[in-house]
Design a protein around this motif. Sequence first.
Motif, PDB file in Angstrom:
ATOM      1  N   LYS A   1      39.287  35.872  57.074  1.00  0.00           N
ATOM      2  CA  LYS A   1      39.435  34.838  56.277  1.00  0.00           C
ATOM      3  C   LYS A   1      39.282  35.004  54.751  1.00  0.00           C
ATOM      4  N   LEU A   2      38.990  36.115  54.356  1.00  0.00           N
ATOM      5  CA  LEU A   2      38.619  36.406  52.825  1.00  0.00           C
ATOM      6  C   LEU A   2      39.959  36.096  52.103  1.00  0.00           C
ATOM      7  N   GLU A   3      39.490  35.300  51.035  1.00  0.00           N
ATOM      8  CA  GLU A   3      40.599  34.919  49.923  1.00  0.00           C
ATOM      9  C   GLU A   3      40.101  35.574  48.716  1.00  0.00           C
ATOM     10  N   SER A   4      38.837  35.276  48.353  1.00  0.00           N
ATOM     11  CA  SER A   4      38.218  35.975  47.197  1.00  0.00           C
ATOM     12  C   SER A   4      36.718  36.096  47.265  1.00  0.00           C
ATOM     13  N   LEU A   5      36.434  37.350  46.546  1.00  0.00           N
ATOM     14  CA  LEU A   5      35.229  37.782  46.427  1.00  0.00           C
ATOM     15  C   LEU A   5      34.607  38.231  45.085  1.00  0.00           C
ATOM     16  N   TRP A   6      33.687  37.643  44.659  1.00  0.00           N
ATOM     17  CA  TRP A   6      33.327  37.886  43.285  1.00  0.00           C
ATOM     18  C   TRP A   6      31.909  38.456  43.163  1.00  0.00           C
ATOM     19  N   ILE A   7      31.516  39.520  42.727  1.00  0.00           N
ATOM     20  CA  ILE A   7      30.090  40.036  42.915  1.00  0.00           C
ATOM     21  C   ILE A   7      29.844  40.588  41.340  1.00  0.00           C
ATOM     22  N   MET A   8      28.635  40.035  40.778  1.00  0.00           N
ATOM     23  CA  MET A   8      28.236  40.356  39.323  1.00  0.00           C
ATOM     24  C   MET A   8      27.216  41.543  39.780  1.00  0.00           C
ATOM     25  N   MET A   9      27.445  42.849  39.462  1.00  0.00           N
ATOM     26  CA  MET A   9      26.632  43.702  39.934  1.00  0.00           C
ATOM     27  C   MET A   9      25.550  44.212  38.910  1.00  0.00           C
ATOM     28  N   GLY A  10      24.498  44.955  39.300  1.00  0.00           N
ATOM     29  CA  GLY A  10      23.815  45.534  37.976  1.00  0.00           C
ATOM     30  C   GLY A  10      24.386  46.821  37.392  1.00  0.00           C
ATOM     31  N   ALA A  11      23.455  47.893  37.514  1.00  0.00           N
ATOM     32  CA  ALA A  11      24.179  49.201  37.077  1.00  0.00           C
ATOM     33  C   ALA A  11      25.287  49.767  37.819  1.00  0.00           C
ATOM     34  N   THR A  12      26.332  50.173  37.290  1.00  0.00           N
ATOM     35  CA  THR A  12      27.455  50.930  38.127  1.00  0.00           C
ATOM     36  C   THR A  12      28.165  51.794  37.219  1.00  0.00           C
ATOM     37  N   GLN A  13      28.750  52.719  38.092  1.00  0.00           N
ATOM     38  CA  GLN A  13      29.471  53.775  37.643  1.00  0.00           C
ATOM     39  C   GLN A  13      30.860  53.642  37.771  1.00  0.00           C
ATOM     40  N   LEU A  14      31.289  52.532  38.663  1.00  0.00           N
ATOM     41  CA  LEU A  14      32.634  52.115  39.142  1.00  0.00           C
ATOM     42  C   LEU A  14      33.461  51.599  37.807  1.00  0.00           C
ATOM     43  N   SER A  15      34.670  51.604  37.963  1.00  0.00           N
ATOM     44  CA  SER A  15      35.554  51.119  36.921  1.00  0.00           C
ATOM     45  C   SER A  15      36.878  50.862  37.537  1.00  0.00           C
ATOM     46  N   GLN A  16      37.843  50.059  36.895  1.00  0.00           N
ATOM     47  CA  GLN A  16      39.059  49.864  37.766  1.00  0.00           C
ATOM     48  C   GLN A  16      39.684  51.084  37.864  1.00  0.00           C
ATOM     49  N   GLU A  17      39.682  51.916  36.730  1.00  0.00           N
ATOM     50  CA  GLU A  17      40.470  53.301  36.887  1.00  0.00           C
ATOM     51  C   GLU A  17      40.196  54.042  38.084  1.00  0.00           C
ATOM     52  N   SER A  18      38.541  54.023  38.415  1.00  0.00           N
ATOM     53  CA  SER A  18      37.993  54.869  39.377  1.00  0.00           C
ATOM     54  C   SER A  18      38.717  54.182  40.855  1.00  0.00           C
ATOM     55  N   LEU A  19      38.523  52.940  40.877  1.00  0.00           N
ATOM     56  CA  LEU A  19      38.957  52.326  42.004  1.00  0.00           C
ATOM     57  C   LEU A  19      40.395  52.542  42.588  1.00  0.00           C
ATOM     58  N   THR A  20      41.442  52.422  41.203  1.00  0.00           N
ATOM     59  CA  THR A  20      42.636  52.809  41.481  1.00  0.00           C
ATOM     60  C   THR A  20      43.094  54.083  41.805  1.00  0.00           C
ATOM     61  N   GLU A  21      42.207  55.108  41.425  1.00  0.00           N
ATOM     62  CA  GLU A  21      42.349  56.562  41.889  1.00  0.00           C
ATOM     63  C   GLU A  21      41.903  56.576  43.375  1.00  0.00           C
ATOM     64  N   ILE A  22      40.809  55.928  43.732  1.00  0.00           N
ATOM     65  CA  ILE A  22      40.128  56.355  45.132  1.00  0.00           C
ATOM     66  C   ILE A  22      41.059  55.690  46.004  1.00  0.00           C
ATOM     67  N   PHE A  23      41.775  54.313  45.751  1.00  0.00           N
ATOM     68  CA  PHE A  23      42.571  53.557  46.723  1.00  0.00           C
ATOM     69  C   PHE A  23      44.115  53.784  46.387  1.00  0.00           C
ATOM     70  N   ARG A  24      44.351  54.494  45.584  1.00  0.00           N
ATOM     71  CA  ARG A  24      45.757  54.733  45.427  1.00  0.00           C
ATOM     72  C   ARG A  24      46.525  53.337  44.755  1.00  0.00           C
ATOM     73  N   ALA A  25      45.796  52.460  44.135  1.00  0.00           N
ATOM     74  CA  ALA A  25      46.128  51.335  43.872  1.00  0.00           C
ATOM     75  C   ALA A  25      47.352  51.149  42.937  1.00  0.00           C
ATOM     76  N   ASN A  26      48.101  49.989  42.686  1.00  0.00           N
ATOM     77  CA  ASN A  26      49.237  49.988  42.154  1.00  0.00           C
ATOM     78  C   ASN A  26      49.049  48.978  40.890  1.00  0.00           C
ATOM     79  N   PRO A  27      49.602  49.014  39.848  1.00  0.00           N
ATOM     80  CA  PRO A  27      49.597  48.078  38.780  1.00  0.00           C
ATOM     81  C   PRO A  27      50.359  46.951  39.282  1.00  0.00           C
TER      82      PRO A  27
END
Length: 229
Positions: free
Chosen positions: A114-140
Motif C-alpha cells: 500500500k505504501l506511497e510515502s514514508l517520512w522518518i525524522m531520526m535521531g543520530a545516524t551515520q546514513l546519508s543519501q550517498e551511502s544509501l545510493t551505494e548500498i542499493f545502487r540507486a540512480n539519480p
Amino acid sequence: MCSMDRLWEFPDVDEIDNFYGYGTSNNIEELLQFFNRVTIRNSVRLTDWPTFFYEISFQLASVDHLYVENSRELAGRHLEFFDVRSALFCQARGVEDHHIINFIRLWLDGSFEKLESLWIMMGATQLSQESLTEIFRANPWDPTKRAGRFKYPDGLKLLYEDDILDLRNGVDIERPSDGRLATIVFEGAQFRFFVWKESRFPEQLEPVTVRVEVDQMEQTRFVLGNVYF
C-alpha cells in the motif's frame, strides 16, 4: 478528536474516518479497549506513540495515513509491520540505520504494497543519501522515467518549511518483481521514501503554500495532504 486520557468521553460509535488523539495516557486497558472497538478508516494523528505497540498493532499499523508527533517510543523493528499508504514519524529516536536499510530491502522484496510515502525524522545516524545510493545502487533522477514532483496522497494535512515533494535531487530504486519505482531522499537525519504507485508522471502539480506567523514574522509553509484537525 479526543484527549487520550479521556477516551471514555468518545462517542459510542464503531467506525470513524479520521482520529486525532492528543495528549498522553498511561491507562493501557482503556487504550486497548478503544482501539479494539473503533475502526479508523482513513487517518490517525497521535501526539505520542504508545509503548505497547504489539497489543494494538493491527489497528494503528494498517490505517491508511499515520502521523505521530512524538515517536520516541517507536522501535525500529516495528517498521516491518506497517501496512499504510503514508506515515510521518517525528522524533523517532528508536529507528536506527540498520532499520532503514532493512525496510528498503523488504520493500524491494515485495513488502509494503500500500505504501506511497514514508517520512522518518531520526535521531543520530551515520546514513546519508550517498551511502544509501551505494548500498542499493540507486540512480539519480531521470526525467524520462518519472516526474520531478511527487503527488502526495490525500492524507493528513501537514505544513513544512521545505518543499519535500520536489524530488529532482532524489535517487531511484526499482523493485525487480513488478518494476515499481521508489525515490529515496535522505537529508540530515530525515529519511523520506516515495513510491510512484499510481503514475510516474502525474498531472503537473504546483506546490501549495500558505503564509503563517512564526515568532511575529510571516513565513511560507508548504502544504501536504488535505485532512486537517
